[in-house]
Design a protein around this motif. Structure first.
Motif: not given
Length: 311
Positions: A16-17, A309-310, A40-43, A302-305
């Motif tokens: 979401q972030i 992958s979730p 939030n390590a993934d974010a 998809s363009r910026h990140f």
């Protein structure tokens, strides 16, 4: 070229972030300040790698640096972080504070729109549209400008509960402000700004840019957030009623509904006020208040990140 940026303090899942950030980067944001309210390590990893994003983890060290300790109210944390971002925004001409469930919807390129503002204008206010929940995610109710007929219109739209709703909205009607950077002694708040301790006065409306507010995506989402909002969020006890001293606070209304009618009562309130139904769409359309906004966050994500992958 006129540049603009966003500041946001966020407690939300990583995807979401990233969707929020990517959407606004796609709109042309030159800088996005993300303050991760609980880490939030993934974010963090994904945000840190993007050249236009500045990400900070709001841990104890962060709050000590800002004078600590960590403010208990999330609204205070948002304001402190937004002001911190403003003080570090020499690389943009305008800065706006946004929440993760809010999306700017301009009618023209924002750099051109902001560059057209008179040099004496200190801020531009974007009013909200509020999402209808439970449908395809495209339907929003428009902001109703204040005036002698607004309350009558709101009660026509929502005959059972409208008299207790400010502008017919569940959440804020104040919107958010683009604040010109470089002003001295500024405190940037959630919906306003202060200078030298006084409310900033030299601003104007920006009717060609909405803040699409996804206050709830579904009944389940609204119900899951209900208790928090009732105690600490947009339905908390200290928010004034829509009709002044003679009105009922939304907190008291919702508490009373739940006490008297339980889940059935809450569902009836939700369905009348925010549920995405053919009947509500038709009523809003009849009064020129239905907005269809197909928010696209898939392509920007998809363009910026591209490597995200979730989990």
């Amino acid at each position: 070229m006129t540049t603009w940026g966003i500041a946001s303090t966020i407690l939300a899942p990583a995807e979401q972030i990233l969707r929020f950030a990517a959407y606004h980067l796609e709109l042309g944001a030159h800088r996005v300040h993300i303050f991760l309210d609980n880490g939030n390590a993934d974010a963090y990893r994904a945000l840190k790698a993007h050249p236009k994003i500045r990400v900070r983890v709001c841990d104890d060290a962060h709050w000590r640096k800002l004078g600590g300790p960590r403010p208990k109210k999330h609204q205070v944390r948002q304001s402190v972080n937004a002001t911190q971002a403003y003080c570090r925004s020499a690389d943009v001409d305008w800065l706006i504070h946004m929440d993760v469930d809010e999306f700017l919807v301009p009618q023209q390129r924002l750099d051109k729109r902001l560059s057209a503002a008179p040099s004496t204008t200190q801020y531009l206010r974007c009013r909200p549209t509020e999402a209808l929940a439970g449908g395809d995610g495209t339907a929003f109710k428009a902001f109703i400008s204040p005036g002698p007929n607004r309350q009558r219109l709101v009660e026509t739209l929502y005959p059972t509960f409208g008299r207790h709703l400010r502008g017919g909205f569940m959440s804020h009607v104040a919107g958010k402000i683009f604040l010109r950077t470089g002003l001295p002694d500024i405190e940037l708040r959630i919906h306003n700004a202060f200078q030298h301790g006084e409310t900033l006065g030299d601003g104007t409306e920006m009717p060609d840019c909405d803040v699409a507010h996804v206050h709830a995506a579904s009944w389940d989402a609204w119900r899951a957030a209900f208790e928090f909002r009732l105690q600490s969020g947009s339905y908390r006890p200290d928010i004034k009623p829509a009709r002044g001293e003679h009105g009922v606070r939304l907190h008291d209304l919702l508490t009373g509904i739940y006490t008297d009618a339980g889940e059935r009562g809450l569902r009836a309130f939700f369905d009348e006020v925010i549920g995405d139904s053919a009947a509500l769409r038709s009523t809003l359309q009849e009064h020129g208040l239905l907005r269809l906004i197909p928010l696209d966050t898939d392509a920007p994500l998809s363009r910026h990140f591209p490597d995200y992958s979730p989990v």
